[in-house]
Every structure is written in C-alpha cells, then in structure tokens.
Design an enzyme around this catalytic site. Structure first.
Site: not given
Ligand code: NAD
Ligand code: 0WE
Length: 259
Positions: A16, A198, A166, A159
């Site tokens: 990830g 990202l 989730k 979401y």
């Molecule tokens: P990020 O974009 O840096 O990481 C998401 C990762 O998922 C990327 O590295 C991407 O390459 C990988 N990914 C997507 N499809 C894939 C596939 N088919 N096979 C392998 N890898 C794949 O963003 P992040 O915010 O660091 O997300 C990491 C985790 O944290 C996710 O599970 C996200 O739901 C969770 N999360 C994010 C937030 C937030 O606000 N950013 C909050 C709570 C939880």
């Molecule tokens: O888990 C996430 C986001 C994960 C995610 C993000 C993308 C963006 C680009 C999954 N799939 C995609 N597909 C794409 O094409 N979060 C916890 C961050 C997040 O995403 C939201 C949030 C929050 C917080 C989307 C809607 C509302 C709140």
C-alpha cells in the site's frame, strides 16, 4: 522517541505504499526506525518509480510487484519473502480502491461490478494475504495490521461503497483474529481520521472534511501519518501482545462525539 529497539530484527511486509504521503510509508519509516527490516510491494510500474527509491532509501532488500487481485503475484510475493527471510513477523495492509463514480452520488446507484470491485480490493485482499502469511508467521507468531475508516460504522456522505467495504474489512479482522489466534498471529485494524494522501486527493471536498474533523475532534486537530504509525508500532510490538481482533481509532477522538 525511544522506539529504537522495539521491533529489532522483525521482518515486515508492506502493501500500500504509493508515495511519500502514503499512510503505509509513515508506518514503514517508524518501523525502520524501530529496528525492523522491510519488504515492499507496488501496484504497477508507474508506482514502482515512486516506491523503489523510498524503499531503497531505508535499505529494503525486497521490492516486488503485486496487484492484490492477481493470485499469482500474491503467491510469488510470499514465496520470495519465505526464500529471502525464511519467515515473516509483520504484515501491513494499506490497500483500498473503489471506482471514482461510486464515491459520489447515491450509494443506491452502486453497480454490481463496482460493489464487487471495492470489496475485492479493499476487504477480500486482507483475507488472501493473511492466508498466505500464516505459514510464514506460524513458527514465531506475528501481527497483521489493516487500515479502516469511520465510514465503516456510520454513514459518511459519498464514502458509499467504500464504507460497506470497510465494514467487511473490520468484520474480516475479527474472523481472521479468531482463526489465526491459535498460531499466535494477531490481526487488528487502525481506523484513521482523514489524511491528505494520494487516495484522498481524488476526493471532491476533501479539504472541507479536514476542516470539519479538526473542528469537532476533541484534540481539535487532524491526525498525521506519524500518529497512525505510533499505533501501528504499539500493535505490532510486544506492547500490543494482548490485543487482537480490534479496530483502534486514531482520529483525534472524532468518533466519540455525538454532536
Ligand atoms: P494511498 O493512495 O497512499 O494508498 C492506497 C494504496 O492502495 C496505494 O498504494 C495503491 O497502490 C494501493 N492499491 C489500490 N488498488 C490496489 C490493488 N488492486 N492492488 C494492490 N494495491 C492497490 O492512500 P492512503 O490514504 O495511504 O490509503 C491507505 C489505506 O488507508 C487505505 O486502506 C485507506 O482506505 C486507508 N485510510 C485512509 C484515510 C485517509 O484519509 N487517507 C483514512 C482512513 C483510512
Ligand atoms: O479510504 C479512503 C479513500 C479510498 C479510496 C480513494 C479513491 C480515490 C480515487 C478508494 N478508491 C478511490 N478511487 C479513486 O478513483 N479514505 C478513508 C479517504 C476518504 O475518501 C472519501 C472520504 C474519505 C475520508 C470519500 C468520500 C468521503 C470521505
């Protein structure tokens, strides 16, 4: 802050990392500082160009391609880890994806394909990775961490299908913890508050969400990758030895508030 030897010699496999803002990268840096050895996977060649320099910068020996929907690639990652390290101590799962059009509008309009895709990449992948990890972790026990979000338990506008994924992920953590507990493998989720990564950058109105979270959270601030990393260190080290099947919030307290 005094974590130098907390994970001395531990072998960590990370799924990830996309770039330096990834939550998984924050966790990786903290684990490296705590004395762990790390292996990384990347989704595709475009991301390899971001991930490889980061990984090499902390002395990573193993950097492998892995789309979690590709069973052959998943198997090859664990084979290579077993060959190089003869086992595994910690697995970080920080992978999520839903189609962009399913993260706006009405949840009721989610297509069958979109629903299945979100669940496959964001929830089932943890099950697939845990199954591969078990034989590598069995000898000494281990720890598996995944990342969740508040939208798993409350409706967060837009979401949508990710919230359903989730919820499945958090339930999977409990069933996996029950299955793997007898092998001394712990499985936990960290439910993080919103962080600009990202994955977040593709979300319309994300800045507004950060503002709302900051206003309502008891700590009156947003969380950082380092905050999440601290909880991951706790969960993966002996400090968390008695914790499994849990979803721990790292959200500055946001989730406890009613109004
Ligand atoms: P990020 O974009 O840096 O990481 C998401 C990762 O998922 C990327 O590295 C991407 O390459 C990988 N990914 C997507 N499809 C894939 C596939 N088919 N096979 C392998 N890898 C794949 O963003 P992040 O915010 O660091 O997300 C990491 C985790 O944290 C996710 O599970 C996200 O739901 C969770 N999360 C994010 C937030 C937030 O606000 N950013 C909050 C709570 C939880
Ligand atoms: O888990 C996430 C986001 C994960 C995610 C993000 C993308 C963006 C680009 C999954 N799939 C995609 N597909 C794409 O094409 N979060 C916890 C961050 C997040 O995403 C939201 C949030 C929050 C917080 C989307 C809607 C509302 C709140």
């Amino acid at each position: 802050m005094g974590t130098e030897n907390l994970l001395a010699g531990k072998r960590v496999l990370v799924f990830g990392v996309a770039n330096e803002r990834s939550i998984a990268w924050g966790i990786s840096q903290a684990m490296h500082a705590a004395g762990a050895r790390l292996a990384f996977t990347y989704l595709n060649e475009a991301l390899e160009r971001r991930v490889r320099p980061l990984a090499e910068g902390i002395g990573s020996e193993l950097i492998l391609p892995c789309d979690v929907t590709n069973e052959a690639q998943v198997r090859e990652v664990f084979r290579a880890v077993q060959e190089a390290w003869g086992g595994l101590d910690i697995l970080i799962h920080a992978v999520a994806f839903a189609n962009k059009e399913d993260l706006e509008g009405r949840f009721v309009d989610t297509s069958r394909d979109g629903y299945l895709k979100a669940i496959e990449i964001s929830a089932y992948s943890l099950v697939a990775l845990a199954r591969e990890a078990e034989p590598l972790m069995k000898e000494n026990g281990g720890s598996i961490i995944t990342l969740s979000y508040y939208g798993a338990e409350k409706v967060v506008p837009n979401y949508n299908v990710m919230g359903v994924a989730k919820a499945a992920l958090e339930a999977s953590v409990r069933y996996l913890a029950a299955d793997l507990g007898p092998s001394a493998i712990r499985v936990n989720a960290i439910s993080a508050g919103p962080i600009k990564t990202l994955a977040a950058s593709g979300i319309r109105g994300f800045r507004g969400m950060l503002g709302i979270a900051e206003e309502k959270a008891p700590l009156r601030r947003n969380v950082t990758q380092a905050d999440v990393a601290g909880a991951a260190l706790f969960l993966c080290s002996d400090l968390g030895a008695g914790v499994t099947g849990e979803t721990i919030y790292v959200d500055a307290g946001y989730n406890i508030m009613g109004m």
